[in-house]
Design a protein around this motif. Structure first.
Motif, PDB file in Angstrom:
ATOM      1  N   ALA A 179       7.280  -7.300  -2.772  1.00 50.18           N
ATOM      2  CA  ALA A 179       6.402  -6.482  -1.942  1.00 50.18           C
ATOM      3  C   ALA A 179       7.064  -6.121  -0.616  1.00 50.18           C
ATOM      4  CB  ALA A 179       5.091  -7.229  -1.691  1.00 50.18           C
ATOM      5  N   ASP A 180       6.913  -4.878  -0.228  1.00 51.93           N
ATOM      6  CA  ASP A 180       7.452  -4.330   1.014  1.00 51.93           C
ATOM      7  C   ASP A 180       6.281  -3.695   1.770  1.00 51.93           C
ATOM      8  OD1 ASP A 180       8.433  -1.930   2.616  1.00 51.93           O
ATOM      9  OD2 ASP A 180      10.355  -2.840   2.110  1.00 51.93           O
ATOM     10  N   ARG A 181       6.176  -3.968   3.059  1.00 56.42           N
ATOM     11  CA  ARG A 181       5.025  -3.489   3.824  1.00 56.42           C
ATOM     12  C   ARG A 181       4.960  -1.969   3.918  1.00 56.42           C
ATOM     13  NH1 ARG A 181       7.127  -7.313   6.974  1.00 56.42           N
ATOM     14  NH2 ARG A 181       6.169  -9.371   6.856  1.00 56.42           N
ATOM     15  N   ARG A 182       6.086  -1.297   3.717  1.00 55.01           N
ATOM     16  CA  ARG A 182       6.085   0.160   3.773  1.00 55.01           C
ATOM     17  C   ARG A 182       5.761   0.778   2.413  1.00 55.01           C
ATOM     18  NH1 ARG A 182       8.705   2.627   7.986  1.00 55.01           N
ATOM     19  NH2 ARG A 182       9.469   4.263   6.608  1.00 55.01           N
ATOM     20  N   LEU A 183       6.255   0.168   1.323  1.00 49.56           N
ATOM     21  CA  LEU A 183       6.110   0.764   0.000  1.00 49.56           C
ATOM     22  C   LEU A 183       4.874   0.292  -0.748  1.00 49.56           C
ATOM     23  CD1 LEU A 183       9.827   0.692  -1.233  1.00 49.56           C
ATOM     24  CD2 LEU A 183       8.596   2.537  -0.081  1.00 49.56           C
ATOM     25  N   LEU A 184       4.536  -0.985  -0.635  1.00 51.05           N
ATOM     26  CA  LEU A 184       3.377  -1.503  -1.359  1.00 51.05           C
ATOM     27  C   LEU A 184       2.102  -0.721  -1.056  1.00 51.05           C
ATOM     28  CD1 LEU A 184       2.044  -3.557  -3.236  1.00 51.05           C
ATOM     29  CD2 LEU A 184       1.878  -5.121  -1.285  1.00 51.05           C
ATOM     30  N   PRO A 185       1.851  -0.323   0.189  1.00 49.77           N
ATOM     31  CA  PRO A 185       0.625   0.450   0.442  1.00 49.77           C
ATOM     32  C   PRO A 185       0.532   1.750  -0.344  1.00 49.77           C
ATOM     33  CG  PRO A 185       1.477  -0.437   2.493  1.00 49.77           C
ATOM     34  CD  PRO A 185       2.525  -0.696   1.456  1.00 49.77           C
ATOM     35  N   ARG A 186       1.659   2.314  -0.778  1.00 46.55           N
ATOM     36  CA  ARG A 186       1.604   3.527  -1.594  1.00 46.55           C
ATOM     37  C   ARG A 186       0.911   3.226  -2.929  1.00 46.55           C
ATOM     38  NH1 ARG A 186       3.968   7.126   1.337  1.00 46.55           N
ATOM     39  NH2 ARG A 186       5.855   6.690   2.561  1.00 46.55           N
ATOM     40  N   ILE A 187       1.185   2.055  -3.470  1.00 45.25           N
ATOM     41  CA  ILE A 187       0.541   1.683  -4.730  1.00 45.25           C
ATOM     42  C   ILE A 187      -0.912   1.316  -4.485  1.00 45.25           C
ATOM     43  CG2 ILE A 187       0.649   0.104  -6.693  1.00 45.25           C
ATOM     44  CD1 ILE A 187       3.657  -0.091  -6.217  1.00 45.25           C
ATOM     45  N   VAL A 188      -1.193   0.651  -3.362  1.00 43.88           N
ATOM     46  CA  VAL A 188      -2.583   0.355  -3.001  1.00 43.88           C
ATOM     47  C   VAL A 188      -3.381   1.651  -2.896  1.00 43.88           C
ATOM     48  CG1 VAL A 188      -4.087  -0.577  -1.211  1.00 43.88           C
ATOM     49  CG2 VAL A 188      -2.004  -1.805  -1.846  1.00 43.88           C
ATOM     50  N   MET A 189      -2.797   2.665  -2.267  1.00 40.69           N
ATOM     51  CA  MET A 189      -3.453   3.965  -2.165  1.00 40.69           C
ATOM     52  C   MET A 189      -3.713   4.539  -3.551  1.00 40.69           C
ATOM     53  SD  MET A 189      -4.715   6.436  -0.444  1.00 40.69           S
ATOM     54  CE  MET A 189      -5.074   8.176  -0.632  1.00 40.69           C
ATOM     55  N   GLY A 190      -2.741   4.379  -4.440  1.00 41.35           N
ATOM     56  CA  GLY A 190      -2.876   4.931  -5.780  1.00 41.35           C
ATOM     57  C   GLY A 190      -4.011   4.324  -6.574  1.00 41.35           C
ATOM     58  N   ILE A 191      -4.260   3.034  -6.385  1.00 40.50           N
ATOM     59  CA  ILE A 191      -5.286   2.388  -7.207  1.00 40.50           C
ATOM     60  C   ILE A 191      -6.652   2.343  -6.529  1.00 40.50           C
ATOM     61  CG2 ILE A 191      -4.880  -0.017  -6.491  1.00 40.50           C
ATOM     62  CD1 ILE A 191      -5.044  -0.612  -9.601  1.00 40.50           C
ATOM     63  N   LEU A 192      -6.683   2.314  -5.177  1.00 37.08           N
ATOM     64  CA  LEU A 192      -7.971   2.342  -4.489  1.00 37.08           C
ATOM     65  C   LEU A 192      -8.437   3.779  -4.257  1.00 37.08           C
ATOM     66  CD1 LEU A 192      -7.777  -0.586  -1.893  1.00 37.08           C
ATOM     67  CD2 LEU A 192      -8.791  -0.549  -4.176  1.00 37.08           C
ATOM     68  N   GLY A 193      -7.555   4.638  -3.781  1.00 37.62           N
ATOM     69  CA  GLY A 193      -7.861   6.060  -3.751  1.00 37.62           C
ATOM     70  C   GLY A 193      -8.255   6.657  -2.424  1.00 37.62           C
ATOM     71  N   THR A 194      -8.635   5.844  -1.439  1.00 43.09           N
ATOM     72  CA  THR A 194      -9.069   6.378  -0.146  1.00 43.09           C
ATOM     73  C   THR A 194      -8.360   5.648   0.979  1.00 43.09           C
ATOM     74  OG1 THR A 194     -11.275   6.939  -0.986  1.00 43.09           O
ATOM     75  CG2 THR A 194     -11.041   6.730   1.391  1.00 43.09           C
TER      76      THR A 194
END
Length: 326
Positions: free
Chosen positions: A74-89
């Motif tokens: 996990a990387d603090r810059r890249l992991l949020p991109r996947i979080v955005m993808g699955i949560l959506g907002t």
């Protein structure tokens, strides 16, 4: 000639127009431990009879579907991109808490068309390819005491095309390690601020979305991916010293709020801010208590699911870093 998985690469780019290939130049090459994209081809046999006892006269491809997996630190810059993808907002407050540092708050979106991404892949055997209209359907975070924070993600995509890429990785010291994390439980969200950290040995957290391909007449590939309900669940492992968690698992209406905060105390963004990654589940229900007895100590495992809280929702991920937008 055989080759190793080390030479295979994958990049992620958010699409501006859903299903239209997004340039890898505006995306991120992901340092991965493992990745794969399975091309699920369905063939239909021709069972017409022409006066013989042969079972089949031939077969043809009728559908093509693409499903992929990622495993990475996990990387603090890249992991949020996947979080955005699955949560959506996401709601981003720019230059907060200071200039050049931004606060991103991710929550569940109640729509079927989650953000879409183009996955660009390089493989010595298969060459360079893109998989467009990629939609995430699962994210699993594994916090353990003797490793990095590792995540596993799954995605579906509708459209494959060939491409030509040159990989380029950003230097980063923002990897996450579980020793940077604090874990808190409280009766409700308001109580988390004053709650003490609990000592655990492992925590698993999963976010799962249902995902369905929509087929179409006129093309073997799907026309769309429809995402459904979000299921958030996990498991905590810790030493057994009392009956607290057993009672929570077996009790009725024994809900708790859970917070997992990971702070990069050795890293600074802006002039003085430590980047952070916080998962908050306002209302969880424990279940399936088990104990393990070994030569060292008696431990316990307890599973949980996230429920929707009327005031605070079911899941919130807050990220503070120097990325301007997700």
């Amino acid at each position: 000639m055989p080759y190793t998985k080390d030479l295979r690469e994958i990049a992620l780019t958010k699409e501006t127009v859903r299903g239209t290939v997004a340039s890898v130049a505006t995306g991120d090459w992901i340092p991965v431990m493992e990745w794969d994209v399975a091309e699920e081809v369905t063939k239909k046999e021709n069972i017409s009879r022409v006066g013989t006892m042969a079972a089949y006269e031939g077969d043809r491809v009728v559908t093509k579907r693409y499903s992929g997996t990622l495993k990475a630190i996990a990387d603090r810059r890249l992991l949020p991109r996947i979080v955005m993808g699955i949560l959506g907002t996401v709601n981003t407050t720019a230059n907060t808490p200071q200039t050049g540092v931004h606060t991103h708050t991710f929550t569940r979106s109640d729509v079927n068309n989650l953000p879409s991404y183009t996955f660009s892949t390089q493989d010595p055997a298969e060459g360079d390819n893109t998989y467009a209209r990629g939609v995430f359907k699962s994210l699993k975070l594994n916090y353990v005491i003797d490793d990095y924070l590792i995540y596993d993600a799954e995605f579906d995509a509708t459209t494959k095309a060939s491409g030509t890429f040159t990989s380029s990785y950003s230097a980063s010291n923002s990897v996450m390690l579980p020793w940077m994390a604090s874990v808190k439980l409280a009766n409700d969200v308001a109580g988390l601020a004053g709650a003490s950290n609990i000592v655990i040995q492992q925590l698993e957290l999963e976010m799962l979305r249902t995902s369905n391909f929509v087929g179409q007449i006129g093309n073997q590939e799907a026309s769309e991916i429809v995402s459904g309900v979000l299921d958030v669940k996990g498991k905590i492992t810790l030493t057994l010293s009392n009956a607290t968690y057993r009672d929570l698992a077996q009790g009725d209406n024994t809900y708790r709020a859970l917070e997992i905060l990971l702070t990069g105390t050795s890293t600074t963004v802006g002039t003085s801010t430590n980047p952070s990654f916080r998962v908050r589940l306002p209302k969880i229900s424990f279940r399936n208590f088990t104990r393990a007895i070994n030569d060292e100590f008696v431990s316990q495992e307890i599973e949980f699911i996230a429920l929707r809280d009327n005031s605070n929702g079911d899941v919130e991920v807050r990220v503070i870093n120097d990325v301007a937008a997700y």
